[in-house]
Scaffold this active site. Structure first.
Site, PDB file in Angstrom:
ATOM      1  N   HIS A   8      12.111  78.221 -17.006  1.00  0.00           N
ATOM      2  CA  HIS A   8      11.104  79.189 -17.789  1.00  0.00           C
ATOM      3  C   HIS A   8      11.608  79.024 -19.359  1.00  0.00           C
ATOM      4  O   HIS A   8      10.662  79.081 -20.198  1.00  0.00           O
ATOM      5  CB  HIS A   8      11.701  80.514 -17.232  1.00  0.00           C
ATOM      6  CG  HIS A   8      11.122  81.574 -18.194  1.00  0.00           C
ATOM      7  ND1 HIS A   8      10.097  82.629 -17.436  1.00  0.00           N
ATOM      8  CD2 HIS A   8      11.242  82.387 -19.402  1.00  0.00           C
ATOM      9  CE1 HIS A   8       9.719  83.553 -18.434  1.00  0.00           C
ATOM     10  NE2 HIS A   8      10.508  83.402 -19.482  1.00  0.00           N
ATOM     11  N   GLU A   9      12.853  78.832 -19.674  1.00  0.00           N
ATOM     12  CA  GLU A   9      13.045  78.777 -21.069  1.00  0.00           C
ATOM     13  C   GLU A   9      12.705  77.506 -21.809  1.00  0.00           C
ATOM     14  O   GLU A   9      12.172  77.403 -22.890  1.00  0.00           O
ATOM     15  CB  GLU A   9      14.692  78.881 -21.380  1.00  0.00           C
ATOM     16  CG  GLU A   9      15.116  80.327 -20.895  1.00  0.00           C
ATOM     17  CD  GLU A   9      14.562  81.516 -21.376  1.00  0.00           C
ATOM     18  OE1 GLU A   9      14.039  81.495 -22.516  1.00  0.00           O
ATOM     19  OE2 GLU A   9      14.356  82.618 -20.734  1.00  0.00           O
ATOM     20  N   HIS A  35       9.365  77.970 -23.116  1.00  0.00           N
ATOM     21  CA  HIS A  35       9.294  78.493 -24.457  1.00  0.00           C
ATOM     22  C   HIS A  35       9.514  77.382 -25.521  1.00  0.00           C
ATOM     23  O   HIS A  35       9.045  77.544 -26.714  1.00  0.00           O
ATOM     24  CB  HIS A  35      10.281  79.583 -24.588  1.00  0.00           C
ATOM     25  CG  HIS A  35       9.922  80.776 -23.833  1.00  0.00           C
ATOM     26  ND1 HIS A  35       8.690  81.371 -24.036  1.00  0.00           N
ATOM     27  CD2 HIS A  35      10.479  81.665 -22.985  1.00  0.00           C
ATOM     28  CE1 HIS A  35       8.581  82.545 -23.058  1.00  0.00           C
ATOM     29  NE2 HIS A  35       9.510  82.580 -22.361  1.00  0.00           N
ATOM     30  N   GLU A  61       5.130  85.449 -21.351  1.00  0.00           N
ATOM     31  CA  GLU A  61       6.241  85.510 -20.331  1.00  0.00           C
ATOM     32  C   GLU A  61       5.541  85.009 -18.953  1.00  0.00           C
ATOM     33  O   GLU A  61       5.870  84.506 -18.013  1.00  0.00           O
ATOM     34  CB  GLU A  61       6.885  86.985 -19.956  1.00  0.00           C
ATOM     35  CG  GLU A  61       7.546  87.480 -21.159  1.00  0.00           C
ATOM     36  CD  GLU A  61       8.715  86.439 -21.566  1.00  0.00           C
ATOM     37  OE1 GLU A  61       9.435  85.946 -20.495  1.00  0.00           O
ATOM     38  OE2 GLU A  61       8.820  85.906 -22.673  1.00  0.00           O
TER      39      GLU A  61
END
Length: 650
Positions: free
Chosen positions: A186-187, A190, A270
């Site tokens: 997930h990070e 980003h 998100e």
């Protein structure tokens, strides 16, 4: 999902952010002028008692409101407010120029050393290494927020080169390897889709708005009291106090605007990052179970650091609790249902620390479970991503795990220590010619680092015998340890590296690849780096440099002239440059190649994938991707700031 499309979307979001910020500043300036005028109109005169207010308001000689609201005053107040905001933004931006480490350190984060013996810390480092190698980006530094029992994580940085991953103590204690993999993926989303730089810009811009409220508090104190700090005597001029109160109210409005802007920009990102976690791992259970644990955990995702409110939009889950003005994240229940449409609504309850042995067992179980869930994961991920790319990245993760396991234990251990990592990089460059190698060892001796020369000599044979396909993973594993050098040590390291490369008076392609990877990912840690600015939107604008790079690339991978022409044509057609022809060898020298790659780095985000896809098609057109071709592709992608999953054909 197309990460480059999302990077372009992030750029558009930057423009939206600036537009919203401009609206907020203009609103604050207008409100400030209005409040100042009203305050001085109502409080004109030295007020000692509230009974004077009525008399003041009805006095025949009182100036009109227009007297206090003039264009001259409007210009002065607007200039003061905008100047104050600009100064605060500039100061904050200079602070954040250091990259992700500044954000992590402001939260009280401590860098996890690559050679740590802590089981939980080692586990998260292993997951980060695997995901980095699979995505084709450098292994970022990992920071631990010790004492933060809430479960949370974040990614911060201006570019992939200076990115860091931050995790709370609660996250590494409560997550197993499978869930950590989902969170780290997930990070990484980003990082790759451009959210990090957008988030840092948001911090800088919003700090200027909130600063007005801080000014108001100072003015209130100055107007409310005079004399010593502990005196209680009131000031004779109530206007100052009232003006300060007005500024505090305006500051609250600034906080309101800031929360509104953060919510508008970050909530949509998100969902995208959750989808990317499925894409990277091809396992929806990892990120889904991580969110379920956050939802069912006693301490939740709350972060108590004083700076948490400033970067709340960068965390994986809501960091401020229920008191925040605006939720910067979608509800966890909605995020879980996006990943698991058939979810029964039950959270995973966690109240106490998970033991390391249990985590290890869960990690092994998770690894086996992932193999059996491939079909289900593909269906779940289809809502978010293209199946072909998902399969490629999933295979890249498995390939990264295999590469790390294949590196000899001794060399892998050295890669996690600054001295050992330096020795590994130097040893990879030691020449086969004895005289040249002796000259290179002399340069290493001039570093005057105790034990460095001896270590290089000890591992020289092991490094020389290393499978060529493992050179790139070994370099990438060494980067976090090299980032732990001091500024002076880095300066000496870089100087010695250049001397070793130039020792044979030749500049070979592997030397360029190694130097580009090391320089590109270490320089932001120690130097002031100017980011490349997009200049070219169309492929035809970079046809010449593209032809140079493509011509050099086919010659590194093929000796047969027919294969060179076929590979070149394949790559040129993919890029949409159908009239390009293979350049003569003298027109694509090493110097020309380096300049051309640097020029391609100035392309717009949506053009870069097309060019990189052409390079990838060029080297893989015959079904074989050699280690040197993979190294060159990785180095080109690094210079272009476009991490790419490695090609898996061999």
């Amino acid at each position: 999902m197309n990460f480059f499309t999302e990077q372009d979307q992030a750029r558009r979001n930057s423009k939206i952010l600036i537009a919203l910020f401009a609206v907020a500043v203009c609103s604050l300036i207008a409100i400030t002028n209005l409040v100042v005028a009203i305050t001085f109109w109502l409080m004109d005169g030295q007020l000692q008692d509230s009974s004077h207010v009525t008399e003041l308001l009805h006095s025949a000689g009182k100036p009109s409101f227009a007297h206090y609201f003039s264009w001259q005053n409007f210009g002065k107040i607007s200039l003061m407010v905008s100047s104050a905001i600009a100064i605060v933004i500039a100061y904050k931006w200079l602070q954040l120029a250091a990259g992700g480490k500044r954000v992590a350190e402001s939260l009280g984060g401590v860098r996890i050393h690559p050679n740590t013996d802590n089981v939980n810390e080692k586990r998260v480092l292993n997951v980060v290494e695997e995901m980095a190698l699979a995505s084709g980006m450098p292994v970022p530094a990992v920071y631990l927020l010790r004492g933060e029992k809430g479960i949370n994580a974040f990614a911060a940085g201006n570019t992939p080169a200076d990115a860091v991953i931050g995790v709370t103590q609660g996250a590494i204690e409560q997550f197993d390897s499978e869930q950590l993999q989902g969170v780290v993926a997930h990070e990484f989303s980003h990082i790759l889709n451009g959210d990090m730089r957008l988030n840092l810009r948001m911090i800088a811009l919003l700090s200027g708005i909130v600063f007005i409220g801080n000014i108001g508090e100072l003015i209130m104190r100055a107007g409310g009291r005079h004399g010593g700090y502990h005196t209680t005597k009131r000031s004779g001029d109530a206007r100052v106090f009232m003006l300060g109160l007005a500024f505090v109210i305006i500051g609250w409005l600034g906080v309101f605007f800031g929360g509104l802007i953060k919510a508008a920009i970050s909530r949509q990102r998100e969902f995208l990052a959750d989808a990317s976690a499925v894409q990277f791992t091809r396992n929806p259970q990892g990120i889904a179970n991580a969110l379920k644990i956050i939802g069912g955990y006693q301490a939740g995702s709350r972060v108590f650091s004083a700076k948490a409110s400033e970067i709340s939009h960068m965390f994986i889950a809501e960091a401020l609790g229920s008191w925040a003005s605006f939720d910067t994240h979608p509800e966890i229940e909605k995020r879980i249902r996006k990943i698991e449409p058939g979810w029964n609504g039950a959270m995973i309850s966690r109240r106490m620390r998970v033991e390391a042995s249990a985590q290890a067992g869960a990690a092994l179980h998770g690894k086996e479970q992932r193999k059996g869930q491939a079909a289900m994961a593909a269906v779940a991920g289809a809502a978010f991503v293209a199946a072909q790319q998902t399969q490629a990245i999933h295979s890249a993760v498995a390939d990264a795990e295999h590469s790390i396991e294949s590196i000899p234990y001794g060399l892998k251990k050295l890669a996690h220590e600054p001295l050992g990592a330096s020795a590994l990089v130097y040893s990879l460059l030691l020449d086969a010619d004895k005289a040249t190698a002796e000259q290179q060892i002399t340069y290493i001796e001039q570093c005057q680092v105790k034990g460095l020369v001896m270590l290089c000599l000890q591992i020289k044979e092991d490094v020389a015998g290393l499978d060529v396909s493992l050179r790139l993973p070994l370099i990438e594993l060494s980067l976090p340890a090299l980032k732990m050098l001091s500024a002076e040590q880095y300066k000496q390291f870089k100087k010695t590296l250049l001397l070793i490369i130039r020792a044979d008076k030749k500049f070979e392609i592997f030397e360029w690849c190694l130097f580009q990877l090391v320089r590109h990912y270490l320089a932001p840690e120690f130097e002031t780096i100017r980011a490349s600015k997009p200049q070219y939107k169309k492929a035809k604008q970079v046809a010449k440099p593209y032809a140079i790079v493509l011509s050099a690339l086919v010659r590194y991978g093929h000796d047969d002239e027919g294969e060179q022409h076929r590979g070149f044509t394949k790559g040129a057609n993919t890029a949409g440059l159908y009239t390009l022809t293979l350049l003569p060898e003298q027109d694509c020298s090493m110097d020309d190649f380096v300049k051309a790659v640097n020029q391609l780095a100035n392309c717009f985000p949506l053009l870069k994938p097309k060019l990189l896809k052409g390079f990838a098609d060029c080297v893989s057109h015959d079904g074989v991707v050699s280690p040197i071709e993979q190294e060159v592709l990785t180095a080109i992608a690094a210079v272009m700031d476009c991490p790419q999953p490695r090609l898996l054909m061999s």
